[in-house]
Motif scaffolding. Structure first.
Motif, PDB file in Angstrom:
ATOM      1  N   ASP A 190      22.466 -40.906  -9.023  1.00  0.00           N
ATOM      2  CA  ASP A 190      22.756 -39.536  -8.586  1.00  0.00           C
ATOM      3  C   ASP A 190      24.079 -39.091  -9.191  1.00  0.00           C
ATOM      4  OD1 ASP A 190      20.518 -39.087  -6.834  1.00  0.00           O
ATOM      5  OD2 ASP A 190      21.433 -40.551  -5.483  1.00  0.00           O
ATOM      6  N   ASP A 191      25.055 -40.008  -9.194  1.00  0.00           N
ATOM      7  CA  ASP A 191      26.372 -39.724  -9.760  1.00  0.00           C
ATOM      8  C   ASP A 191      26.758 -40.851 -10.698  1.00  0.00           C
ATOM      9  OD1 ASP A 191      26.858 -37.401  -8.050  1.00  0.00           O
ATOM     10  OD2 ASP A 191      27.010 -38.881  -6.443  1.00  0.00           O
ATOM     11  N   ILE A 192      27.538 -40.510 -11.722  1.00  0.00           N
ATOM     12  CA  ILE A 192      27.978 -41.489 -12.712  1.00  0.00           C
ATOM     13  C   ILE A 192      29.493 -41.397 -12.822  1.00  0.00           C
ATOM     14  CG2 ILE A 192      27.861 -42.145 -15.160  1.00  0.00           C
ATOM     15  CD1 ILE A 192      25.042 -40.675 -15.127  1.00  0.00           C
ATOM     16  N   ILE A 193      30.149 -42.549 -12.846  1.00  0.00           N
ATOM     17  CA  ILE A 193      31.596 -42.552 -13.048  1.00  0.00           C
ATOM     18  C   ILE A 193      31.877 -43.323 -14.342  1.00  0.00           C
ATOM     19  CG2 ILE A 193      31.980 -44.537 -11.468  1.00  0.00           C
ATOM     20  CD1 ILE A 193      34.557 -43.009 -10.591  1.00  0.00           C
ATOM     21  N   ASP A 194      32.526 -42.640 -15.283  1.00  0.00           N
ATOM     22  CA  ASP A 194      32.819 -43.232 -16.589  1.00  0.00           C
ATOM     23  C   ASP A 194      34.093 -44.063 -16.458  1.00  0.00           C
ATOM     24  OD1 ASP A 194      33.586 -43.804 -19.183  1.00  0.00           O
ATOM     25  OD2 ASP A 194      33.279 -41.763 -19.936  1.00  0.00           O
ATOM     26  N   ASN A 195      33.976 -45.385 -16.704  1.00  0.00           N
ATOM     27  CA  ASN A 195      35.162 -46.257 -16.596  1.00  0.00           C
ATOM     28  C   ASN A 195      35.575 -46.830 -17.947  1.00  0.00           C
ATOM     29  OD1 ASN A 195      37.283 -47.701 -15.505  1.00  0.00           O
ATOM     30  ND2 ASN A 195      35.990 -49.448 -14.928  1.00  0.00           N
ATOM     31  N   GLN A 196      35.419 -46.014 -18.989  1.00  0.00           N
ATOM     32  CA  GLN A 196      35.797 -46.498 -20.320  1.00  0.00           C
ATOM     33  C   GLN A 196      37.228 -46.123 -20.674  1.00  0.00           C
ATOM     34  OE1 GLN A 196      31.909 -46.939 -22.770  1.00  0.00           O
ATOM     35  NE2 GLN A 196      32.127 -44.770 -22.296  1.00  0.00           N
ATOM     36  N   GLY A 197      37.843 -45.311 -19.818  1.00  0.00           N
ATOM     37  CA  GLY A 197      39.204 -44.862 -20.098  1.00  0.00           C
ATOM     38  C   GLY A 197      40.243 -45.594 -19.276  1.00  0.00           C
ATOM     39  N   GLU A 198      41.350 -44.900 -19.027  1.00  0.00           N
ATOM     40  CA  GLU A 198      42.473 -45.470 -18.273  1.00  0.00           C
ATOM     41  C   GLU A 198      42.165 -45.478 -16.777  1.00  0.00           C
ATOM     42  OE1 GLU A 198      45.516 -46.339 -19.690  1.00  0.00           O
ATOM     43  OE2 GLU A 198      44.590 -46.017 -21.654  1.00  0.00           O
ATOM     44  N   ILE A 199      42.869 -46.377 -16.056  1.00  0.00           N
ATOM     45  CA  ILE A 199      42.728 -46.433 -14.602  1.00  0.00           C
ATOM     46  C   ILE A 199      43.166 -45.104 -13.963  1.00  0.00           C
ATOM     47  CG2 ILE A 199      43.576 -47.571 -12.491  1.00  0.00           C
ATOM     48  CD1 ILE A 199      41.735 -49.425 -13.905  1.00  0.00           C
ATOM     49  N   SER A 200      44.160 -44.446 -14.570  1.00  0.00           N
ATOM     50  CA  SER A 200      44.632 -43.166 -14.008  1.00  0.00           C
ATOM     51  C   SER A 200      43.531 -42.104 -14.045  1.00  0.00           C
ATOM     52  CB  SER A 200      45.873 -42.687 -14.754  1.00  0.00           C
ATOM     53  OG  SER A 200      45.606 -42.596 -16.133  1.00  0.00           O
ATOM     54  N   THR A 201      42.738 -42.111 -15.124  1.00  0.00           N
ATOM     55  CA  THR A 201      41.599 -41.188 -15.234  1.00  0.00           C
ATOM     56  C   THR A 201      40.551 -41.533 -14.173  1.00  0.00           C
ATOM     57  OG1 THR A 201      41.966 -41.314 -17.617  1.00  0.00           O
ATOM     58  CG2 THR A 201      39.962 -40.204 -16.892  1.00  0.00           C
ATOM     59  N   LEU A 202      40.328 -42.845 -14.015  1.00  0.00           N
ATOM     60  CA  LEU A 202      39.347 -43.338 -13.042  1.00  0.00           C
ATOM     61  C   LEU A 202      39.718 -42.857 -11.643  1.00  0.00           C
ATOM     62  CD1 LEU A 202      36.846 -45.263 -12.916  1.00  0.00           C
ATOM     63  CD2 LEU A 202      38.452 -47.071 -12.269  1.00  0.00           C
ATOM     64  N   LYS A 203      41.004 -42.933 -11.344  1.00  0.00           N
ATOM     65  CA  LYS A 203      41.490 -42.545 -10.034  1.00  0.00           C
ATOM     66  C   LYS A 203      41.189 -41.069  -9.758  1.00  0.00           C
ATOM     67  CE  LYS A 203      45.551 -42.799  -7.101  1.00  0.00           C
ATOM     68  NZ  LYS A 203      46.978 -43.071  -6.982  1.00  0.00           N
ATOM     69  N   GLN A 204      41.373 -40.232 -10.783  1.00  0.00           N
ATOM     70  CA  GLN A 204      41.067 -38.802 -10.624  1.00  0.00           C
ATOM     71  C   GLN A 204      39.576 -38.572 -10.409  1.00  0.00           C
ATOM     72  OE1 GLN A 204      42.820 -37.159 -14.192  1.00  0.00           O
ATOM     73  NE2 GLN A 204      44.772 -36.771 -13.159  1.00  0.00           N
ATOM     74  N   GLU A 205      38.754 -39.344 -11.141  1.00  0.00           N
ATOM     75  CA  GLU A 205      37.299 -39.228 -10.962  1.00  0.00           C
ATOM     76  C   GLU A 205      36.909 -39.604  -9.538  1.00  0.00           C
ATOM     77  OE1 GLU A 205      34.604 -40.455 -14.425  1.00  0.00           O
ATOM     78  OE2 GLU A 205      36.381 -41.691 -14.763  1.00  0.00           O
ATOM     79  N   VAL A 206      37.535 -40.675  -9.017  1.00  0.00           N
ATOM     80  CA  VAL A 206      37.225 -41.135  -7.656  1.00  0.00           C
ATOM     81  C   VAL A 206      37.644 -40.070  -6.640  1.00  0.00           C
ATOM     82  CG1 VAL A 206      37.885 -42.788  -5.848  1.00  0.00           C
ATOM     83  CG2 VAL A 206      37.235 -43.614  -8.112  1.00  0.00           C
ATOM     84  N   GLN A 207      38.810 -39.467  -6.853  1.00  0.00           N
ATOM     85  CA  GLN A 207      39.281 -38.452  -5.903  1.00  0.00           C
ATOM     86  C   GLN A 207      38.340 -37.244  -5.864  1.00  0.00           C
ATOM     87  OE1 GLN A 207      43.347 -38.200  -7.233  1.00  0.00           O
ATOM     88  NE2 GLN A 207      44.044 -39.668  -5.675  1.00  0.00           N
ATOM     89  N   ALA A 208      37.821 -36.855  -7.027  1.00  0.00           N
ATOM     90  CA  ALA A 208      36.879 -35.728  -7.071  1.00  0.00           C
ATOM     91  C   ALA A 208      35.574 -36.093  -6.352  1.00  0.00           C
ATOM     92  CB  ALA A 208      36.605 -35.329  -8.517  1.00  0.00           C
ATOM     93  N   LEU A 209      35.075 -37.308  -6.606  1.00  0.00           N
ATOM     94  CA  LEU A 209      33.841 -37.759  -5.939  1.00  0.00           C
ATOM     95  C   LEU A 209      34.053 -37.864  -4.431  1.00  0.00           C
ATOM     96  CD1 LEU A 209      32.566 -40.493  -8.423  1.00  0.00           C
ATOM     97  CD2 LEU A 209      31.283 -38.453  -7.729  1.00  0.00           C
ATOM     98  N   HIS A 210      35.234 -38.328  -4.039  1.00  0.00           N
ATOM     99  CA  HIS A 210      35.542 -38.459  -2.611  1.00  0.00           C
ATOM    100  C   HIS A 210      35.416 -37.104  -1.915  1.00  0.00           C
ATOM    101  CE1 HIS A 210      37.312 -39.731   1.111  1.00  0.00           C
ATOM    102  NE2 HIS A 210      38.415 -39.024   0.934  1.00  0.00           N
ATOM    103  N   GLN A 211      35.959 -36.050  -2.515  1.00  0.00           N
ATOM    104  CA  GLN A 211      35.848 -34.706  -1.933  1.00  0.00           C
ATOM    105  C   GLN A 211      34.383 -34.296  -1.811  1.00  0.00           C
ATOM    106  OE1 GLN A 211      38.314 -33.256  -0.415  1.00  0.00           O
ATOM    107  NE2 GLN A 211      39.554 -34.997  -1.085  1.00  0.00           N
ATOM    108  N   ARG A 212      33.629 -34.584  -2.843  1.00  0.00           N
ATOM    109  CA  ARG A 212      32.201 -34.250  -2.861  1.00  0.00           C
ATOM    110  C   ARG A 212      31.450 -35.013  -1.756  1.00  0.00           C
ATOM    111  NH1 ARG A 212      28.243 -31.681  -3.599  1.00  0.00           N
ATOM    112  NH2 ARG A 212      26.408 -32.197  -4.811  1.00  0.00           N
ATOM    113  N   TYR A 213      31.786 -36.287  -1.588  1.00  0.00           N
ATOM    114  CA  TYR A 213      31.092 -37.104  -0.590  1.00  0.00           C
ATOM    115  C   TYR A 213      31.483 -36.696   0.828  1.00  0.00           C
ATOM    116  CZ  TYR A 213      29.600 -40.078  -4.469  1.00  0.00           C
ATOM    117  OH  TYR A 213      29.032 -40.542  -5.627  1.00  0.00           O
TER     118      TYR A 213
END
Ligand code: ATP
Length: 202
Positions: free
Chosen positions: A170-193
């Protein structure tokens, strides 16, 4: 009932890393690997049933389940493997659902390495796949576990393919970049969830 997001991804994709970022936002985690160990801890019904079936030779000197020995024992014995799975799978499923029920956050992240392979996606409201290339899976796992690339590649090939996981997510999180980018992706998904779980419980 509580809103559950199933978090999955291949070996070395970053499931634990992503799960810990959700935990930092205050989200309760239910981890299939942890539960799989809990149901065979010393003194449990699960471990006692295994001892009755396979004997005390599958125990370590300190009386814990010797997982390597048990794996060896069922490796070439299809009947033993089936017996073991029929014992463990319902117990693991039941304990995961209990932990979801007892969780105190608005939604729960259920971390399941083989979510699609074992059909556990049926237990969740939404699936989240951590995605990286097989090349990165190999290099990060080799670095983490000090194992050889061939071994990691064999595990990758035994798991559901990258394209199938992506197609079923349903959702995909790209973890090919930096941890800082990952953290932003998680925060956006958290709001959505939070939003989705609000609707779910309304
Ligand atoms: P497994 O299924 O094998 O247990 P996993 O999916 O839980 O793995 P992690 O342990 O979270 O994966 O990550 C694999 C390795 O890659 C770890 O050593 C982790 O620190 C590292 N890692 C994770 N994300 C990144 C990133 N964005 N950049 C660099 N290294 C990362």
């Amino acid at each position: 009932s509580k809103f559950v997001v199933g978090l999955t991804g291949g070996i070395g994709s970053g499931k634990t890393t992503v799960a810990n970022l959700f935990a930092a936002e205050g989200v309760c985690l239910v981890d299939a690997d942890v539960v799989a160990r809990e149901v065979v801890a010393p003194g449990t019904y699960g471990l006692n049933a295994i001892i009755d079936h396979f004997g005390t030779e599958i125990l370590t000197a300190s009386g814990e389940l010797d997982r390597a020995k048990l794996r060896q024992r069922v490796f070439s014995d299809e009947q033993a493997r089936q017996w073991l799975n029929q014992l463990l799978h319902p117990m693991i499923r039941q304990e995961m659902l209990l932990q979801v029920k007892n969780a105190t956050s608005d939604y729960v992240i259920m971390v399941v390495p083989l979510l699609f392979e074992n059909g556990l996606d049926r237990l969740v409201n939404r699936t989240l796949v951590v995605d990286i290339s097989p090349e990165l899976q190999i290099s990060r796992t080799v670095k983490r576990d000090n194992v050889d690339a061939t071994q990691v590649n064999n595990i990758i090939e035994s798991q559901c393919s990258r394209s199938e996981k992506l197609a079923r997510a349903d959702d995909i999180i790209d973890n090919q970049g930096e941890i800082s980018t990952l953290k932003q992706e998680v925060q956006a998904l958290h709001q959505r969830y939070l939003q989705l779980s609000g609707n779910h419980n309304a």
